[in-house]
Write a protein that holds these residues in place. Structure first.
Motif, mmCIF file in Angstrom:
data_model
loop_
_atom_site.group_PDB
_atom_site.id
_atom_site.type_symbol
_atom_site.label_atom_id
_atom_site.label_comp_id
_atom_site.label_asym_id
_atom_site.label_seq_id
_atom_site.Cartn_x
_atom_site.Cartn_y
_atom_site.Cartn_z
ATOM 1 N N TYR A 58 0.913 -1.231 -0.094
ATOM 2 C CA TYR A 58 0.067 0.097 -0.254
ATOM 3 C C TYR A 58 0.886 1.226 -0.185
ATOM 4 O O TYR A 58 0.525 2.259 0.528
ATOM 5 N N ARG A 59 1.906 1.429 -0.571
ATOM 6 C CA ARG A 59 2.856 2.198 -0.685
ATOM 7 C C ARG A 59 2.362 3.525 -1.689
ATOM 8 O O ARG A 59 1.676 3.317 -2.454
ATOM 9 N N GLY A 60 2.601 4.692 -1.232
ATOM 10 C CA GLY A 60 2.554 5.670 -1.826
ATOM 11 C C GLY A 60 0.916 6.338 -2.027
ATOM 12 O O GLY A 60 0.141 5.708 -1.272
ATOM 13 N N PHE A 61 0.847 7.217 -2.822
ATOM 14 C CA PHE A 61 -0.579 7.937 -2.811
ATOM 15 C C PHE A 61 -1.487 6.799 -3.281
ATOM 16 O O PHE A 61 -2.644 6.686 -2.620
ATOM 17 N N ARG A 62 -1.273 6.185 -4.266
ATOM 18 C CA ARG A 62 -1.822 4.994 -4.922
ATOM 19 C C ARG A 62 -2.114 3.844 -3.940
ATOM 20 O O ARG A 62 -3.479 3.403 -4.053
ATOM 21 N N GLY A 63 -1.123 3.528 -3.244
ATOM 22 C CA GLY A 63 -1.454 2.468 -2.201
ATOM 23 C C GLY A 63 -2.396 3.164 -0.965
ATOM 24 O O GLY A 63 -3.245 2.091 -0.664
ATOM 25 N N ALA A 64 -2.325 4.171 -0.648
ATOM 26 C CA ALA A 64 -3.295 5.068 0.330
ATOM 27 C C ALA A 64 -4.791 4.713 -0.249
ATOM 28 O O ALA A 64 -5.658 4.293 0.604
ATOM 29 N N SER A 65 -5.014 5.334 -1.579
ATOM 30 C CA SER A 65 -6.101 5.176 -2.038
ATOM 31 C C SER A 65 -6.732 3.698 -2.169
ATOM 32 O O SER A 65 -7.933 3.344 -1.650
ATOM 33 N N GLN A 66 -5.972 2.613 -2.253
ATOM 34 C CA GLN A 66 -6.138 1.282 -2.639
ATOM 35 C C GLN A 66 -6.694 0.742 -1.197
ATOM 36 O O GLN A 66 -7.722 0.123 -0.998
ATOM 37 N N HIS A 67 -5.992 1.136 -0.104
ATOM 38 C CA HIS A 67 -6.042 0.820 1.298
ATOM 39 C C HIS A 67 -7.643 1.296 1.755
ATOM 40 O O HIS A 67 -8.280 0.431 2.345
ATOM 41 N N LEU A 68 -7.819 2.411 1.444
ATOM 42 C CA LEU A 68 -9.227 3.161 1.664
ATOM 43 C C LEU A 68 -10.174 2.020 0.964
ATOM 44 O O LEU A 68 -11.428 1.734 1.763
ATOM 45 N N ILE A 69 -9.961 1.872 -0.533
ATOM 46 C CA ILE A 69 -11.096 1.289 -1.097
ATOM 47 C C ILE A 69 -11.276 -0.210 -0.470
ATOM 48 O O ILE A 69 -12.450 -0.743 -0.214
ATOM 49 N N ASP A 70 -10.085 -1.044 -0.276
ATOM 50 C CA ASP A 70 -10.264 -2.360 0.132
ATOM 51 C C ASP A 70 -11.069 -2.449 1.731
ATOM 52 O O ASP A 70 -11.666 -3.047 1.710
ATOM 53 N N THR A 71 -10.853 -1.257 2.445
ATOM 54 C CA THR A 71 -11.394 -1.444 3.587
ATOM 55 C C THR A 71 -12.910 -1.257 3.413
ATOM 56 O O THR A 71 -13.858 -2.046 4.151
ATOM 57 N N ILE A 72 -13.320 -0.230 2.449
ATOM 58 C CA ILE A 72 -14.675 -0.213 2.099
ATOM 59 C C ILE A 72 -15.292 -1.393 1.500
ATOM 60 O O ILE A 72 -16.284 -2.046 2.018
ATOM 61 N N LEU A 73 -14.526 -2.015 0.589
ATOM 62 C CA LEU A 73 -15.077 -3.389 -0.054
ATOM 63 C C LEU A 73 -15.016 -4.242 1.079
ATOM 64 O O LEU A 73 -15.900 -5.324 1.152
ATOM 65 N N PRO B 262 -11.180 -2.470 -11.669
ATOM 66 C CA PRO B 262 -10.356 -1.258 -11.944
ATOM 67 C C PRO B 262 -10.085 -0.586 -10.691
ATOM 68 O O PRO B 262 -9.161 0.037 -10.635
ATOM 69 N N PHE B 263 -11.008 -0.595 -9.685
ATOM 70 C CA PHE B 263 -10.865 -0.038 -8.193
ATOM 71 C C PHE B 263 -10.104 -0.859 -7.525
ATOM 72 O O PHE B 263 -9.851 -0.338 -6.339
ATOM 73 N N CYS B 264 -9.600 -1.986 -8.015
ATOM 74 C CA CYS B 264 -8.694 -2.896 -6.947
ATOM 75 C C CYS B 264 -7.406 -2.960 -7.793
ATOM 76 O O CYS B 264 -6.783 -3.678 -7.147
ATOM 77 N N SER B 265 -6.969 -2.408 -8.708
ATOM 78 C CA SER B 265 -5.954 -2.293 -9.180
ATOM 79 C C SER B 265 -4.992 -1.018 -9.135
ATOM 80 O O SER B 265 -4.037 -0.777 -9.775
ATOM 81 N N LEU B 266 -5.227 -0.355 -7.988
ATOM 82 C CA LEU B 266 -4.458 1.024 -7.825
ATOM 83 C C LEU B 266 -2.883 0.933 -7.101
ATOM 84 O O LEU B 266 -1.967 1.556 -7.191
ATOM 85 N N ALA B 267 -2.917 -0.274 -6.657
ATOM 86 C CA ALA B 267 -1.598 -0.582 -5.787
ATOM 87 C C ALA B 267 -0.346 -0.353 -6.830
ATOM 88 O O ALA B 267 -0.150 -0.916 -7.814
ATOM 89 N N PRO B 268 0.651 0.132 -6.653
ATOM 90 C CA PRO B 268 1.808 0.699 -7.310
ATOM 91 C C PRO B 268 2.201 -0.682 -8.038
ATOM 92 O O PRO B 268 2.768 -0.830 -9.296
ATOM 93 N N ASP B 269 2.328 -1.944 -7.296
ATOM 94 C CA ASP B 269 3.054 -2.978 -7.966
ATOM 95 C C ASP B 269 1.896 -3.484 -9.068
ATOM 96 O O ASP B 269 2.423 -4.276 -10.252
ATOM 97 N N VAL B 270 0.789 -3.378 -9.120
ATOM 98 C CA VAL B 270 -0.132 -3.779 -10.066
ATOM 99 C C VAL B 270 0.170 -2.901 -11.475
ATOM 100 O O VAL B 270 0.351 -3.455 -12.557
ATOM 101 N N ARG B 271 0.390 -1.901 -11.207
ATOM 102 C CA ARG B 271 0.425 -0.819 -12.347
ATOM 103 C C ARG B 271 1.953 -1.451 -13.063
ATOM 104 O O ARG B 271 2.076 -1.523 -14.273
ATOM 105 N N LEU B 272 2.911 -1.599 -12.076
ATOM 106 C CA LEU B 272 4.248 -2.099 -12.648
ATOM 107 C C LEU B 272 4.183 -3.275 -13.606
ATOM 108 O O LEU B 272 4.833 -3.408 -14.501
ATOM 109 N N TYR B 273 3.329 -4.016 -12.899
ATOM 110 C CA TYR B 273 3.134 -5.522 -13.420
ATOM 111 C C TYR B 273 2.599 -5.520 -14.840
ATOM 112 O O TYR B 273 2.804 -6.087 -15.784
ATOM 113 N N LYS B 274 1.499 -4.519 -14.747
ATOM 114 C CA LYS B 274 0.694 -4.306 -16.043
ATOM 115 C C LYS B 274 1.560 -3.744 -17.226
ATOM 116 O O LYS B 274 1.273 -4.036 -18.293
#
Ligand SMILES: [Zn+2]
Length: 262
Positions: free
Chosen positions: A93-108, A247-259
């Protein structure tokens, strides 16, 4: 009771099942649960096991989702339980995108709890776990030398599973999920090629019983066919809801790097 014999306890947490592995002189938790699962564990240990929660030496965390990484920090604060997890887990959950993903995952997570169990409770948790022990592939668990940790990427990049070779017992976290009578792969599967490799690898592990975070205990006859039969499911989501939410579950920086690289 020999040094390595244990009793297995299962507790229904907020979202996931939690497993306590009770030895004569120590207790292991698989895995960290949601925030207030820490209280469920405390109550269970006192009432059902007649033990103090201070006996809980180690909590394992398979990955950073709220129903797996939320309770362990509270257990550490209250009972000095040590936490062991993947060596790179805090990158998830690093960085801004990671923080956004953390928030979304908690809501999910809340959404999932409501859908399944009709309940809602506070589940906010730190997005960095800061484990006391860092685990890598094949490591023995600290203080529990009869258990092994294996990396199992696919659902997230830093998932782990925990294996007891003597009893041929495998705790899979979110690698495999049982819903009704169906065995399915987790949502999301963010790294399909890695998920395929993980399932193939698991198919070579002798396993008699799986411990699932979602779906309880599952006896299997043949681990090779069990895991290989799941391979066609990789990358396919049965429900439209999952396809919409992905698409809302793919924000973590590692997902972007992988894609970018695939
Ligand atoms: Zn998960």
């Amino acid at each position: 009771m020999t040094e390595h014999s244990f009793t297995l306890h299962r507790i229904q947490g907020y979202i996931a099942s939690l497993y306590l592995i009770e030895y004569r002189d120590r207790v292991l938790l698989l895995d960290g649960g949601a925030r207030y699962d820490a209280v469920r564990i405390e109550t269970y240990m006192k009432r059902e096991m007649g033990r103090l929660p201070d006996d809980l030496n180690l909590a394992l965390v398979t990955h950073m989702h709220p129903d797996h990484a939320g309770g362990a920090p509270l257990l550490r604060r209250r009972f000095r339980t040590q936490i062991a997890a993947h060596i790179d887990i805090d990158k998830w959950y690093r960085g801004f995108r990671g923080a956004s993903q953390h928030l979304i995952d908690t809501i999910l997570g809340h959404y999932s709890a409501r859908q399944q169990f009709g309940k809602l409770e506070r589940a906010w948790y730190p997005r960095r776990l800061k484990p006391d022990y860092f685990l890598d592939d094949g490591h023995t668990l600290p203080g529990f030398p009869d258990w092994r940790a294996y990396t199992a990427p696919g659902h997230t990049l830093y998932d782990m599973v925990f294996y007891h070779p003597e009893k041929e017992l495998l705790y899979v976290g979110d690698l495999v999920i049982k819903t009704g009578k169906k065995i399915v792969l987790p949502f999301p599967t963010l790294f399909p090629e890695l998920m395929t490799a993980t399932l193939k690898r698991m198919s070579h592990l002798p396993v008699k019983k799986l411990l699932l975070a979602h779906g309880g205990e599952l006896k299997i006859d043949d681990s090779y066919s069990f895991f290989t039969e799941l391979l066609p499911q990789v990358g396919k989501y049965g429900q439209t809801f999952f396809r919409l939410v992905e698409p809302f579950c793919s924000l973590a920086p590692d997902v972007r790097l992988y894609k970018k690289n695939h």
